[in-house]
Motif scaffolding. Structure first.
Motif: not given
Length: 342
Positions: A66-71
């Motif tokens: 999820x953090x990768x998607x946000x970044x």
């Protein structure tokens, strides 16, 4: 080598390099560990061969992905992601997921049809786990109800994950329901965990490894845990069983969504559909302990006994309203730390 043969060899090498360069690449964000091993050894090679696509596996837990998607929201690199259902609902709300093709869900149980942009590819159940040998020695009957967690017989012999873990969150939601509350009226759940269940809890344990140790050392004999976790410990020879409580077990979905802005949207949709075929659903059940969500999946009796399986079990699992939960979870976590896990 003669000039003609040399020219032919060079042309062939250039053609091969061109073909590789033109081969589309699909980036799959999913769990590490045994899931990554299964995908790389069995699932991905067959799909690559059939669809002429190269899959790059990007391992990480749900929070990492999820953090990768946000970044990467300005330009997504991932094309398809697998997440736990809570983080998946956040991914949908943040606009990271594309629409799932309607034909993808036609053979699925209703529980797996999460929304237009994500779908369950497997399910595990949250219920009770108990040490069968310890219960037998103590002359205790098999626990059949969530209310067993309030029985003073088990004072300081119970382990429950905290609210940061889905199993702990499910415990809160279940006791809210049992005490005439709900996700939108959570007070009864907090009161029950603090006053009725809390005195029996030795550890609010988030780690599956530590939970295993607590059982193996005899520190706890009863816990709230997932069906897959219990079966993994049982496979080591430890005397443990999973219980679907009579009031119901809760569903923890392993969900997938095609990512927006993908440069291989057709292949992403095809891979999602492939994961939902009975063939792959059997692999996921046998190797990962994920209950099949495709109603046409046929499991051998030994495998069927280890996962939520069939209309009778899957149809009774209780879903979580993640729209409400994700909005309230920060507030609930602070309250949990203040009142439950003091």
């Amino acid at each position: 080598m003669k000039p003609i043969r040399l020219a032919v060899a060079i042309a062939a090498a250039v053609a091969a390099q061109t073909a590789v360069a033109q081969q589309p690449t699909l980036y799959l964000g999913a769990y590490g560990g045994s899931t990554e091993k299964l995908f790389k050894e069995k699932i991905i090679p067959a799909f690559e061969a059939k669809h002429g696509v190269k899959i790059v596996y990007v391992a990480g837990n749900s929070t990492d992905t999820l953090a990768k998607l946000q970044a990467q929201k300005s330009k997504q690199e991932l094309d398809l992601v697998l997440l736990d259902d809570g983080p998946m609902q956040q991914a949908v709300q943040f606009g990271f997921c594309d629409n799932v093709k309607p034909e993808t869900t036609k053979d699925l149980y209703p529980l797996a049809k999460l929304n237009d942009k994500s779908v369950g590819v497997g399910v595990v159940a949250t219920g009770l786990a108990y040490n069968t040998e310890a219960f037998k020695k103590a002359g205790l009957p098999k626990p059949t109800s969530w209310e067993a967690l309030t029985d003073k017989t088990f004072k300081q012999k119970i382990a429950i994950p905290p609210i940061s873990n889905t199993y702990g969150l499910h415990s809160l939601l279940m006791f809210a329901k049992l005490r005439n509350g709900s996700a939108t009226a959570i007070d009864p759940g907090f009161n029950a965990l603090k006053s009725e269940v809390g005195p029996n809890v030795l550890a609010w344990e988030p780690s599956s490894g530590k939970m295993t140790e607590l059982f193996q050392n005899g520190d706890v004999t009863l816990a709230v845990w997932g069906s897959g976790r219990v079966e993994a410990l049982k496979d080591t020879g430890f005397p443990i069983e999973f219980v679907y409580p009579k009031e119901g077990a809760l569903a923890l979905m392993i969900a997938a969504c095609p990512v927006v802005q993908s440069d291989v949207p057709q292949q992403s949709q095809a891979l999602l559909q492939y994961l939902l075929t009975p063939e792959v659903q059997v692999m996921l059940a046998e190797n990962q302990g994920w209950g099949p969500v495709n109603r046409n999946t046929k499991l051998a009796p030994a495998s069927a006994a280890k996962v939520p399986y069939g209309e009778a079990q899957v149809g009774k699992l209780i879903p979580t309203d993640w729209t409400v939960v994700n909005e309230k979870r920060g507030e609930w976590t602070a309250r949990w730390n203040r009142t439950v896990e003091r």
